[in-house]
Each structure stands twice: as structure tokens, then as C-alpha cells.
Scaffold this motif. Structure first.
Motif, short mmCIF file in Angstrom:
data_model
loop_
_atom_site.label_atom_id
_atom_site.label_comp_id
_atom_site.label_asym_id
_atom_site.label_seq_id
_atom_site.Cartn_x
_atom_site.Cartn_y
_atom_site.Cartn_z
N ALA A 1 0.83 -1.21 0.00
CA ALA A 1 0.00 0.00 0.00
C ALA A 1 0.86 1.25 0.00
CB ALA A 1 -0.92 0.01 1.22
N PHE A 2 0.28 2.29 -0.58
CA PHE A 2 0.80 3.65 -0.49
C PHE A 2 0.04 4.41 0.59
CE2 PHE A 2 2.14 2.68 -4.83
CZ PHE A 2 3.40 3.26 -4.88
N LEU A 3 0.65 5.45 1.11
CA LEU A 3 -0.05 6.44 1.94
C LEU A 3 -0.59 7.50 0.99
CD1 LEU A 3 -0.77 7.63 4.74
CD2 LEU A 3 1.43 8.82 4.67
N GLY A 4 -1.90 7.71 1.00
CA GLY A 4 -2.52 8.68 0.11
C GLY A 4 -2.37 10.11 0.63
N HIS A 5 -1.94 11.02 -0.23
CA HIS A 5 -1.72 12.40 0.20
C HIS A 5 -3.03 13.10 0.57
CE1 HIS A 5 -0.57 16.77 -0.73
NE2 HIS A 5 0.05 16.45 0.38
N SER A 6 -4.12 12.81 -0.16
CA SER A 6 -5.40 13.41 0.22
C SER A 6 -5.84 12.93 1.60
CB SER A 6 -6.48 13.09 -0.82
OG SER A 6 -6.30 13.84 -1.99
N ASP A 7 -5.69 11.64 1.84
CA ASP A 7 -6.02 11.07 3.15
C ASP A 7 -5.16 11.72 4.24
OD1 ASP A 7 -6.83 9.31 5.20
OD2 ASP A 7 -5.36 7.81 4.61
N LEU A 8 -3.87 11.85 3.98
CA LEU A 8 -2.94 12.46 4.93
C LEU A 8 -3.31 13.92 5.18
CD1 LEU A 8 -0.27 12.51 6.55
CD2 LEU A 8 0.91 12.94 4.38
N ARG A 9 -3.57 14.67 4.12
CA ARG A 9 -3.86 16.10 4.23
C ARG A 9 -5.13 16.34 5.05
NH1 ARG A 9 -4.68 20.98 0.86
NH2 ARG A 9 -2.65 22.01 0.79
N VAL A 10 -6.17 15.57 4.78
CA VAL A 10 -7.43 15.73 5.50
C VAL A 10 -7.26 15.39 6.97
CG1 VAL A 10 -9.78 14.82 5.74
CG2 VAL A 10 -8.89 15.42 3.48
N SER A 11 -6.50 14.35 7.27
CA SER A 11 -6.34 13.94 8.66
C SER A 11 -5.60 15.00 9.48
CB SER A 11 -5.58 12.61 8.74
OG SER A 11 -4.22 12.77 8.38
N VAL A 12 -4.75 15.78 8.83
CA VAL A 12 -3.97 16.80 9.51
C VAL A 12 -4.67 18.16 9.50
CG1 VAL A 12 -1.81 18.12 9.44
CG2 VAL A 12 -1.77 15.64 9.12
N MET A 13 -5.27 18.53 8.37
CA MET A 13 -5.83 19.88 8.20
C MET A 13 -7.34 19.95 8.41
SD MET A 13 -3.72 21.01 4.75
CE MET A 13 -4.44 22.67 4.75
N GLY A 14 -8.02 18.79 8.33
CA GLY A 14 -9.48 18.81 8.32
C GLY A 14 -9.96 18.94 6.89
N LEU A 15 -11.13 18.39 6.58
CA LEU A 15 -11.61 18.35 5.20
C LEU A 15 -11.79 19.75 4.61
CD1 LEU A 15 -12.59 16.63 2.82
CD2 LEU A 15 -14.90 16.74 3.78
N SER A 16 -12.47 20.63 5.32
CA SER A 16 -12.79 21.95 4.76
C SER A 16 -11.53 22.76 4.46
CB SER A 16 -13.70 22.73 5.70
OG SER A 16 -14.95 22.09 5.82
N ARG A 17 -10.57 22.76 5.38
CA ARG A 17 -9.33 23.51 5.14
C ARG A 17 -8.50 22.87 4.04
NH1 ARG A 17 -5.54 23.82 8.59
NH2 ARG A 17 -4.84 25.94 8.09
N ALA A 18 -8.57 21.54 3.93
CA ALA A 18 -7.76 20.83 2.94
C ALA A 18 -8.23 21.08 1.52
CB ALA A 18 -7.76 19.34 3.24
#
Length: 605
Positions: free
Chosen positions: A155-172
Motif C-alpha cells: 500500500a501507499f499512503l494517500g496524500h489526500s487522506d494524509l492532508r485531510v487527517s492533519v488539516m481537516g476536510l474543509s481547510r484541505a
């Protein structure tokens, strides 16, 4: 175990390919404790062996690798992943295209995944709410390792998944917002953890036509597309240092930013960044592009120190659709507007509006805008419709008969019949001689099946078999362009070595992940249309491949998972078949070897 212990499995009389591209030969293989314990040019002692496969006239090769899938959700419900295993695939990779199930919560993961990959949200979201108990790479890998996996998984780590987990969906997905220094530090730490536990690297996506589902940020592009290049560069530094992979996609419509990915891969005075992008394809909308970018990748690898690979499919890229539900419509404004509306009544009202139709026609007819879809409704055949009079015709033919524009014919039928209107078109890889050139490109790997996604749109689960057919047919016709040994290497050993995983080879001491192929089954059934229900997702019918004569057996970890159209009774329910393969973890090939007669091939191994 003593040297005289019986084998767990013997495969006799098959033409053995070891995945290196070296010569093949008739050999007898003995399997013990999940590894190849003997390779012999004389028959092995079958005493005490519980299962023997006579592979006379058949090909015995490493199990295939499918290194670009979207099985993230399906795996959680049905870890056997039978639609791939039945075609000889023994290792799959997910977490592709920036999306995955690693870091974010259930609803965020669902909204990232379901519209992009055309999988029912009403099935995926409840599944994630029931099963997702982790939010870190370490927790994700721990979950995978306790599952009764069918094939091996990476598996890869998905950047969208990573970004949302750190920034929150709306900010991302706010183009005015970029991650703070603290948030970047957190993303870096999570990526490091992912690499520590064996993930292959990071996946990204810069094509903006991939949209969010749900009702919170519906129709916003994936979060990874809002990142500026310095954010990618900061994460790439970690990948470069660790020797791991950036899997991504340039803006598929404009293609321009592929040069940024190429430059990032360069190895001038530094370690190259392993990079793989979708996709090298002979698209109808631009028949020259693949010739240029394929050679460009090879040039950069050879002369500029890059480590770059395009992903390519060895078969025509044919897609099907129910009504207007197809991702290619996301590439222009009128299509986006229709797909934004989830409610059928609202959507039909829009499709009947004359101003909307003028907008759609303008998008359709424009010759200047870049595109992936060739936008020719004369090259789109109707294969199913309640109105039987249009079945077998193209939308263009229907339009000509009715004296209207092809766009109007298409929209009229969508409004009248909705998803009961089924049609198909071929986007690319439609010229055999160009396809044969693509699969020979040194700057490409054979990948991009998208298995597990677009379940009503396409089915490339058997792409390795289609590669073997392409090569075998050319040899039969007396115009060989590639040896079978090299074709097997491209599907197995080349991928295992480039991705840095313990897969793709079938030498003495290797893991016994094996495909037994009947060459007489490599026929036109490989491209035939078929459907099957998905018990994992409420029985929804998906496109599949059904060519049961081609694969005699699929063996994973030395155990027969699939043989002569049947799966083992415990497959997908009990551990002991596939496992999570950690990137960079390739153990020494040391097993308890058999005292069987040793051939020159075995000695060399």
C-alpha cells in the motif's frame, strides 16, 4: 524439518519461468513451507505429498503483481479479492491516486473515495463506520496483518487522506489555505511512520476532475490538488532519502506539470526519486502524445539520472457507462455540472434545459481545449436500453436518424432511461501496433488496472493474461516483438524489484506465489464482457473478466488458492495465504532444500 521431508505441493512438467527474463524450460517444482524447495529437470519424489499438479503443456510462472488498484474498501469486506486471484494475481497494491483508508475518519475516507472510484457510498460509508478503528499507518498495517488476506498486499499512503487527517476536510479543499509549519511537520511525521511500517511511499493526484462525494464539500477536487509544489517537494525529500516511491498523476487534461514530476525524479548530484505516473496510453484524442512522453521518460532515466516509470495497460482501454455516470464527463464544465447533482430529478431538469445543452454542445465541439475523451458520440455504442430500437447503434447514428445533434440524442436518451441506458466506447490503446510499442517502452511498467474501482465502467483484472496473449499471438503469427520470458518478467520480476517487495520471482528459495497458465486459454474470451454480483457491496453488479480456461491454478504462500475454476473452501476466511509485504523487506532465500535431483537451472538459482 529434515531434508527428506515430503513436499507440500508438487507441480510437474510445466514450462517454468523464473521471473528474471532468463530462458524457460520444462521443470518439476517442489513446494515446502511456502517456498520453492526444489526445481528439477527430472520428476520429484511424490511420497507423502498431499497435492500434485500436472502442468504438462502449461506455463508455471511467478504470480502476477497488480500495482495500481483501488481495493481499499473492498478488502475490508472481502479480503479474498477473488476477482484478481482468479486471473493469477498474487500481489496487489492499493492506496493509489492520493486516497486510502489509513489516517482519516470513516466519513472523510468515504467522501474521498466513492465518487472518484465510482463505488456506492451507501455501501462504503457503513462499512467504514463498522470496521475502521485506526487512524495511523501503524494501526492500519496492524489491521492488515490480522486479516485473512487472499493475495499479498502492499500500500501507499494517500496524500489526500494524509492532508485531510492533519488539516481537516474543509481547510484541505480551500484554495486560500495552505498547511501551517506545524501541520507540515505532522504530515512529515506520519509519512515517516508509514515508511517505517513498510508502506511503499506516497500517492498524489493533480488532475482536478476527481471530485469529493457526500454533502459537506461535494464536487470539490481531491485535497491533494490544492497543494502547492513546495508541499510535494517537502514530502518528496523524505521519499528520496528513504528510497521510496512517489506514485502520482500529472494533470491528465493539460499534461504540462508532468515536467515537474520528471524534474523531481532527476538524480543529478543527488539520489533519484522513484516516481511512477499514470498513464502511457495511445489515446484517440491525441495519437502522438504517447510516443513523445514514453521516449522522454527513457531519455531522462538514461541520461539525467532519473528513476521514472509511466504506468501502462497492455490492452485496449474500453469503458462502459450507465447513463451519464462516467468519470470522463468530469473533464469539462457541463459534465461536471451534471455529475454534481446526485438527485436524478434535479439532474434530468438540468439535462433538459436548452441553455445547458448549448453549453454541453460547446464543450463537446471545442477543438482547442485539451482532453482525454475523444468526444465523438459516433464512436460510442449503445449496448443496453429499454428502447430496443437503439441498441447496437451509436449515439451519432441515433442523432443522424432523428436529425438532431449527437449531444441532444445522448441527453434525450439519458433523461428517458437514466442508468438503464448502457453504452461503451474505447478511449485508447485501440491500435495494435502502437500497443505493442507501448508495452516495450523502457520508461514504463505494466500497471494501472484500477481493479476494485469504476465497478460499472471497466474491468482489467486480467491484464497480465492479455499481455501474455498479445506477445503469444505475435509469436504465433511469425512476427515476434518480445519473448515470452521478457513478457513474464515485465509482469512479475520487474515490478517486484522496482517496488522493492518480496514478490515476482520463482527461483529456488523464493516465496511460492505461482500462476499456472494454460496457453490454449489465451483467446478472445479475455476481452469478452461479463458481470457478476459483489456480495461485499449489497450484490451490486460489476464488470468482471471471465476466462476460466486461461488459469489452471493460483498458488499463494505455497497453498492452492484457486484451481480449475474453484477457490479453496477456506480462502478469504482463514489466514495462511497472502500477507502484508513490507517495502524493502526482502529476506534471504533460505529454505530446507529437498534432496531431489538437481538440474543446472536449480544449481544456477
Amino acid at each position: 524439518m529434515t531434508a527428506n521431508a515430503a513436499f507440500d505441493l508438487i507441480i510437474n512438467n510445466g514450462r517454468h519461468f523464473d521471473g528474471s527474463g532468463g530462458p524457460s524450460a520444462i521443470r518439476h517444482l517442489g513446494i515446502r513451507n511456502g517456498h520453492v524447495a526444489a526445481i528439477s529437470d527430472t520428476p520429484l519424489d511424490e511420497t507423502g505429498c498431499p497435492e500434485v499438479i500436472n502442468a504438462a503443456g502449461e506455463w508455471v510462472m511467478p504470480g502476477f503483481l497488480d500495482t495500481h488498484t483501488h481495493y481499499d474498501a473492498e478488502l475490508l469486506a472481502g479480503p479474498g479479492l477473488k476477482e484478481s486471484v482468479r486471473h493469477g494475481v498474487t500481489t496487489v497494491t492499493f492506496g493509489s491516486c492520493s486516497i486510502g483508508m489509513v489516517c482519516s475518519d470513516a466519513e472523510d475516507c468515504s467522501d474521498l473515495f466513492t465518487r472518484v472510484e465510482s463505488i456506492p457510498r451507501e455501501e462504503v460509508l457503513p462499512l467504514l463506520k463498522r470496521t475502521k478503528t485506526w487512524n495511523t499507518p501503524r494501526g492500519y498495517v496492524a489491521h492488515l496483518e490480522q486479516m485473512p488476506l487472499g493475495p499479498n498486499v502492499t500500500a501507499f499512503l494517500g496524500h489526500s487522506d494524509l492532508r485531510v487527517s492533519v488539516m481537516g476536510l474543509s481547510r484541505a479543499v480551500d484554495k486560500q489555505v495552505q498547511p501551517t509549519a506545524t501541520e507540515m511537520q505532522r504530515m512529515e511525521a506520519v509519512l515517516e511512520e508509514g515508511l517505517d511500517v513498510g508502506l511503499l511511499g506516497l500517492s498524489t493526484m493533480t488532475t482536478k476532475w476527481d471530485k469529493l462525494d457526500g454533502d459537506r464539500e461535494r464536487s470539490k477536487s481531491l485535497p491533494t490538488t490544492y497543494a502547492k509544489w513546495p508541499e510535494y517537494a517537502q514530502l518528496n525529500r523524505i521519499l528520496r532519502r528513504r528510497g521510496r516511491i512517489h506514485q502520482g498523476a500529472p494533470d491528465i487534461v493539460t499534461k504540462i506539470n508532468m515536467f515537474a514530476f520528471l524534474f523531481a525524479s532527476f538524480g543529478w548530484f543527488r539520489k533519484p526519486l522513484k516516481t511512477t505516473l499514470i498513464t502511457l496510453m495511445d489515446v484517440k484524442s491525441n495519437g502522438l502524445l504517447h510516443r513523445v512522453v514514453g521516449k522522454l521518460a527513457h531519455f531522462c532515466n538514461r541520461f539525467l539520472g532519473a528513476d521514472f516509470r509511466w504506468q501502462a495497460l497492455p490492452c485496449p482501454f474500453e469503458v462502459h457507462a450507465d447513463g451519464i455516470d462516467l468519470v470522463i464527463f468530469e473533464e469539462f464544465g457541463a459534465g461536471e455540472a451534471a455529475l454534481h447533482l446526485a438527485d436524478e430529478i434535479e439532474r434530468n431538469k438540468l439535462l433538459q434545459d436548452e441553455s445547458y445543452r448549448r453549453w454541453f454542445r460547446k464543450n463537446y465541439e471545442s477543438k482547442l481545449t485539451p482532453r482525454v475523451w475523444h468526444r465523438d458520440f459516433h464512436d460510442a455504442a449503445i449496448v443496453g436500453c429499454p428502447d430496443a430500437s437503439v441498441v447496437g447503434k451509436s449515439f451519432g447514428e441515433v442523432a443522424d436518424a432523428r436529425g438532431i445533434h449527437p449531444v441532444d440524442a445522448f441527453l434525450d436518451l439519458v433523461v428517458a432511461h437514466g442508468k438503464a441506458l448502457r453504452w461503451k466506447t474505447t478511449i485508447g490503446n485501440y491500435r495494435k501496433h502502437r500497443l505493442e510499442a507501448i508495452v516495450q517502452e523502457k520508461g514504463a511498467i505494466l500497471s494501472f488496472s484500477d481493479a476494485g474501482a469504476h465497478i460499472r465502467n471497466m474491468a482489467f483484472y486480467n491484464f497480465p493474461l492479455r499481455m501474455l496473449k498479445l506477445v503469444n499471438d505475435a509469436q504465433t503469427e511469425g512476427r515476434a516483438f518480445m519473448s515470452l520470458e521478457k513478457a513474464v518478467w515485465r509482469l512479475t520480476g520487474e515490478l517486484g524489484d522496482w517496488f522493492g517487495i518480496d514478490a515476482g520471482h520463482l527461483r529456488l528459495g523464493d516465496r511460492a506465489d505461482i500462476a499456472v497458465i494454460n496457453p490454449h486459454g489465451l483467446d478472445d474470451s479475455l476481452a469478452a464482457y461479463a458481470e457478476a454480483p459483489m456480495p461485499e457491496f449489497g450484490g451490486v453488479a460489476r464488470m468482471v473478466n471471465r476466462n476460466d480456461a486461461a488459469v489452471t491454478a493460483t498458488i499463494i504462500n505455497g497453498r492452492v488458492a484457486y484451481r480449475q475454476t474453484r477457490f479453496a473452501t477456506d480462502f478469504g476466511n482463514q489466514s495462511g495465504y497472502g500477507r502484508f509485504l513490507r517495502a524493502g523487506e526482502i529476506p534471504a532465500r533460505a529454505v530446507d532444500f529437498s534432496p531431489a535431483p538437481e538440474s543446472s537451472l536449480a544449481r544456477a538459482a
